[in-house]
Scaffold this motif. Structure first.
Motif, PDB file in Angstrom:
ATOM      1  N   ALA A 118      37.304   2.119   8.808  1.00 30.23           N
ATOM      2  CA  ALA A 118      38.229   2.841   7.921  1.00 30.23           C
ATOM      3  C   ALA A 118      37.461   4.137   6.981  1.00 30.23           C
ATOM      4  O   ALA A 118      37.936   5.185   7.007  1.00 30.23           O
ATOM      5  CB  ALA A 118      39.053   2.168   7.053  1.00 30.23           C
ATOM      6  N   ASP A 119      36.180   3.849   6.616  1.00 31.13           N
ATOM      7  CA  ASP A 119      35.532   4.780   5.772  1.00 31.13           C
ATOM      8  C   ASP A 119      34.414   5.344   6.402  1.00 31.13           C
ATOM      9  O   ASP A 119      34.199   6.681   5.947  1.00 31.13           O
ATOM     10  CB  ASP A 119      34.734   3.674   4.658  1.00 31.13           C
ATOM     11  CG  ASP A 119      35.690   3.194   3.742  1.00 31.13           C
ATOM     12  OD1 ASP A 119      36.700   3.422   3.666  1.00 31.13           O
ATOM     13  OD2 ASP A 119      35.271   1.963   2.895  1.00 31.13           O
ATOM     14  N   PHE A 120      34.175   5.097   7.700  1.00 32.81           N
ATOM     15  CA  PHE A 120      33.042   5.753   8.532  1.00 32.81           C
ATOM     16  C   PHE A 120      33.424   6.082   9.825  1.00 32.81           C
ATOM     17  O   PHE A 120      33.424   7.537  10.080  1.00 32.81           O
ATOM     18  CB  PHE A 120      31.757   4.981   8.221  1.00 32.81           C
ATOM     19  CG  PHE A 120      31.102   4.763   6.869  1.00 32.81           C
ATOM     20  CD1 PHE A 120      30.320   5.742   6.341  1.00 32.81           C
ATOM     21  CD2 PHE A 120      31.439   3.515   6.364  1.00 32.81           C
ATOM     22  CE1 PHE A 120      29.837   5.268   5.217  1.00 32.81           C
ATOM     23  CE2 PHE A 120      30.839   3.231   4.999  1.00 32.81           C
ATOM     24  CZ  PHE A 120      30.199   4.104   4.387  1.00 32.81           C
ATOM     25  N   PRO A 123      37.163   8.477   9.817  1.00 24.21           N
ATOM     26  CA  PRO A 123      37.030  10.073   9.250  1.00 24.21           C
ATOM     27  C   PRO A 123      36.164  10.820  10.165  1.00 24.21           C
ATOM     28  O   PRO A 123      36.464  11.974  10.200  1.00 24.21           O
ATOM     29  CB  PRO A 123      36.368   9.762   8.041  1.00 24.21           C
ATOM     30  CG  PRO A 123      36.594   8.377   7.568  1.00 24.21           C
ATOM     31  CD  PRO A 123      36.688   7.569   8.883  1.00 24.21           C
ATOM     32  N   ARG A 124      35.250  10.016  11.160  1.00 23.98           N
ATOM     33  CA  ARG A 124      34.498  11.179  12.117  1.00 23.98           C
ATOM     34  C   ARG A 124      34.951  10.932  13.245  1.00 23.98           C
ATOM     35  O   ARG A 124      34.105  11.215  14.388  1.00 23.98           O
ATOM     36  CB  ARG A 124      32.990  10.684  11.821  1.00 23.98           C
ATOM     37  CG  ARG A 124      32.158  10.974  10.388  1.00 23.98           C
ATOM     38  CD  ARG A 124      31.112   9.986  10.422  1.00 23.98           C
ATOM     39  NE  ARG A 124      30.406  10.343   9.337  1.00 23.98           N
ATOM     40  CZ  ARG A 124      30.818   9.691   7.895  1.00 23.98           C
ATOM     41  NH1 ARG A 124      31.916   8.981   7.908  1.00 23.98           N
ATOM     42  NH2 ARG A 124      29.977  10.224   6.998  1.00 23.98           N
ATOM     43  N   GLN A 125      36.194  10.883  13.543  1.00 26.32           N
ATOM     44  CA  GLN A 125      36.978  10.434  14.825  1.00 26.32           C
ATOM     45  C   GLN A 125      36.293   9.790  15.824  1.00 26.32           C
ATOM     46  O   GLN A 125      36.078  10.068  17.033  1.00 26.32           O
ATOM     47  CB  GLN A 125      37.134  12.164  15.336  1.00 26.32           C
ATOM     48  CG  GLN A 125      37.802  12.848  14.533  1.00 26.32           C
ATOM     49  CD  GLN A 125      39.265  12.430  14.264  1.00 26.32           C
ATOM     50  OE1 GLN A 125      40.149  12.121  15.182  1.00 26.32           O
ATOM     51  NE2 GLN A 125      39.760  12.203  13.244  1.00 26.32           N
ATOM     52  N   ASN A 147      29.530   6.598  21.146  1.00 26.83           N
ATOM     53  CA  ASN A 147      30.710   6.796  20.275  1.00 26.83           C
ATOM     54  C   ASN A 147      31.498   8.028  21.192  1.00 26.83           C
ATOM     55  O   ASN A 147      31.283   8.857  21.455  1.00 26.83           O
ATOM     56  CB  ASN A 147      30.430   7.420  18.980  1.00 26.83           C
ATOM     57  CG  ASN A 147      29.375   6.578  18.158  1.00 26.83           C
ATOM     58  OD1 ASN A 147      29.502   5.287  18.256  1.00 26.83           O
ATOM     59  ND2 ASN A 147      28.658   7.139  17.557  1.00 26.83           N
ATOM     60  N   ARG A 148      32.705   7.588  20.830  1.00 25.33           N
ATOM     61  CA  ARG A 148      33.859   8.680  21.559  1.00 25.33           C
ATOM     62  C   ARG A 148      35.059   8.497  20.539  1.00 25.33           C
ATOM     63  O   ARG A 148      35.376   7.560  19.799  1.00 25.33           O
ATOM     64  CB  ARG A 148      34.148   8.377  22.903  1.00 25.33           C
ATOM     65  CG  ARG A 148      35.188   7.164  23.060  1.00 25.33           C
ATOM     66  CD  ARG A 148      35.339   6.789  24.748  1.00 25.33           C
ATOM     67  NE  ARG A 148      35.338   7.743  25.647  1.00 25.33           N
ATOM     68  CZ  ARG A 148      35.333   7.897  27.037  1.00 25.33           C
ATOM     69  NH1 ARG A 148      35.239   6.711  27.495  1.00 25.33           N
ATOM     70  NH2 ARG A 148      35.318   8.839  27.819  1.00 25.33           N
ATOM     71  N   SER A 149      35.690   9.780  20.650  1.00 23.39           N
ATOM     72  CA  SER A 149      37.040  10.021  19.837  1.00 23.39           C
ATOM     73  C   SER A 149      38.199   9.138  20.580  1.00 23.39           C
ATOM     74  O   SER A 149      39.451   9.588  19.749  1.00 23.39           O
ATOM     75  CB  SER A 149      37.290  11.326  19.763  1.00 23.39           C
ATOM     76  OG  SER A 149      37.301  12.260  20.826  1.00 23.39           O
ATOM     77  N   ARG A 150      38.320   8.651  21.463  1.00 23.45           N
ATOM     78  CA  ARG A 150      39.369   7.901  22.202  1.00 23.45           C
ATOM     79  C   ARG A 150      38.923   6.490  22.444  1.00 23.45           C
ATOM     80  O   ARG A 150      37.816   6.353  22.818  1.00 23.45           O
ATOM     81  CB  ARG A 150      39.907   8.733  23.493  1.00 23.45           C
ATOM     82  CG  ARG A 150      38.949   9.037  24.739  1.00 23.45           C
ATOM     83  CD  ARG A 150      39.427   9.952  25.786  1.00 23.45           C
ATOM     84  NE  ARG A 150      38.605   9.946  27.036  1.00 23.45           N
ATOM     85  CZ  ARG A 150      37.581  10.526  27.095  1.00 23.45           C
ATOM     86  NH1 ARG A 150      37.008  11.520  25.882  1.00 23.45           N
ATOM     87  NH2 ARG A 150      37.026  10.599  27.908  1.00 23.45           N
ATOM     88  N   ARG A 151      40.025   5.734  22.852  1.00 24.42           N
ATOM     89  CA  ARG A 151      39.578   4.530  23.138  1.00 24.42           C
ATOM     90  C   ARG A 151      39.468   4.108  24.606  1.00 24.42           C
ATOM     91  O   ARG A 151      40.238   4.596  25.344  1.00 24.42           O
ATOM     92  CB  ARG A 151      40.742   3.576  22.506  1.00 24.42           C
ATOM     93  CG  ARG A 151      40.940   3.531  20.964  1.00 24.42           C
ATOM     94  CD  ARG A 151      41.764   2.454  20.446  1.00 24.42           C
ATOM     95  NE  ARG A 151      41.778   2.634  19.156  1.00 24.42           N
ATOM     96  CZ  ARG A 151      42.538   3.504  18.301  1.00 24.42           C
ATOM     97  NH1 ARG A 151      43.355   4.488  18.930  1.00 24.42           N
ATOM     98  NH2 ARG A 151      42.355   3.669  17.072  1.00 24.42           N
ATOM     99  N   GLY A 152      38.580   3.250  24.861  1.00 22.11           N
ATOM    100  CA  GLY A 152      38.361   2.686  26.357  1.00 22.11           C
ATOM    101  C   GLY A 152      37.325   3.442  27.040  1.00 22.11           C
ATOM    102  O   GLY A 152      36.989   4.710  26.258  1.00 22.11           O
ATOM    103  N   PHE A 153      36.464   2.712  27.870  1.00 21.34           N
ATOM    104  CA  PHE A 153      35.509   3.422  28.685  1.00 21.34           C
ATOM    105  C   PHE A 153      35.799   3.126  30.258  1.00 21.34           C
ATOM    106  O   PHE A 153      36.223   1.854  30.510  1.00 21.34           O
ATOM    107  CB  PHE A 153      34.161   2.724  28.309  1.00 21.34           C
ATOM    108  CG  PHE A 153      33.719   3.489  27.054  1.00 21.34           C
ATOM    109  CD1 PHE A 153      32.824   4.552  26.670  1.00 21.34           C
ATOM    110  CD2 PHE A 153      34.301   2.775  25.634  1.00 21.34           C
ATOM    111  CE1 PHE A 153      32.706   4.903  25.597  1.00 21.34           C
ATOM    112  CE2 PHE A 153      33.944   3.156  24.546  1.00 21.34           C
ATOM    113  CZ  PHE A 153      33.111   4.358  24.408  1.00 21.34           C
TER     114      PHE A 153
END
Length: 277
Positions: A118-120, A123-125, A147-153
């Protein structure tokens, strides 16, 4: 060949491993290699992390792009232990060399309730991560984190990371050995230079100090030197302190090396004729 990885993927992996083995600059993980891995996996940012998993803290990181680095944040360090990967590792659900997504480890509702998300992350997508333990020991381990801005790989992303992980492990071990050898060589060069400088300063020693040095070269200890010169061990220590100061050295072995450096090499024995006439 893995089901979804292509021949081009494999060529790219071999090229990256070649860079890791051949490039001695950039620490354990060169940033350009990490950036190319992130592009191959299809992520917005990537991290190479050395972690104290027993203490649940970061020891070292390489982050690409650098603007996404959270390792210097005290607030992030305070909540890092909440990362689901630590729990999964303790429960043996995070095996070495096998990729796993953050959303594989915890359901979405539980993830959203974590302050680290929630805090890190949010906010950084950063809505999902693909993690792979490269090496693991009793207290420390190294990880690749994407890291990626959408879920799933995709299966391809996971297969690529599983392929890369053991090769990265070997390359990092190679880089660490190379670093140790380089440091040892530099230390040896410094010792040789110090011995060279000290050899030129031997003439500045007093006669008594030269007597102490001569016995050091013979390999005898302080008490034996004291008895041989008719002085106390304490006086021997004081002479040694002066000798070290004058020669710019810090040990008996260094003094012996300096003396041997100053001594001329023995001339080769004259050759004898094969036949005497």
């Amino acid at each position: 060949m893995p089901a979804e990885a292509t021949k081009k993927d494999l060529r790219d992996i071999l090229e990256l491993v070649g860079v890791l083995h051949g490039d001695s600059a950039g620490g354990e993980m060169p940033t350009p290699v990490l950036a190319r891995l992130a592009a191959m996996v299809g992520c917005d940012s990537a991290s190479y992390c050395r972690v104290d998993h027993a203490g649940q803290r970061l020891l070292a990181t390489v982050v690409e792009p650098a603007s996404t680095d959270l390792s210097e944040s005290a607030a992030f360090a305070a909540v890092l232990g909440q990362h689901p990967a630590f729990i999964a590792h303790r429960e043996r659900r995070l095996p070495t060399g096998s990729s796993v997504a953050l959303t594989d480890l915890v359901d979405l509702r539980a993830l959203r309730s974590l302050p680290i998300y929630a805090d890190f992350y949010r906010p950084r997508q950063t809505h999902d991560q693909l993690l792979n333990i490269v090496t693991v020991g009793r207290r420390q381990g190294t990880l690749l984190v994407f890291n990626r801005s959408r879920r799933g790989f995709s299966g391809r992303a996971r297969e690529l990371l599983d392929l890369v992980s053991p090769l990265v492990c070997q390359a990092i071990a190679h880089r660490e050995r190379l670093t140790r050898l380089t440091c040892a060589l530099r230390d040896a060069q410094r010792h040789v230079s110090a011995a060279d400088r000290a050899a030129g300063r031997l003439a500045g020693l007093t006669p008594r100090e030269r007597e102490v040095v001569a016995r050091l070269v013979d390999g005898i200890g302080d008490r034996e030197i004291a008895r041989a010169l008719g002085i106390s061990p304490r006086t021997v220590h004081k002479h040694l302190e002066q000798i070290y100061r004058k020669l710019g050295l810090q040990s008996r072995a260094a003094v012996v090396a300096a003396v041997r450096e100053a001594q001329p090499a023995p001339e080769p024995a004259a050759e004898r004729p094969v036949f005497a006439g």
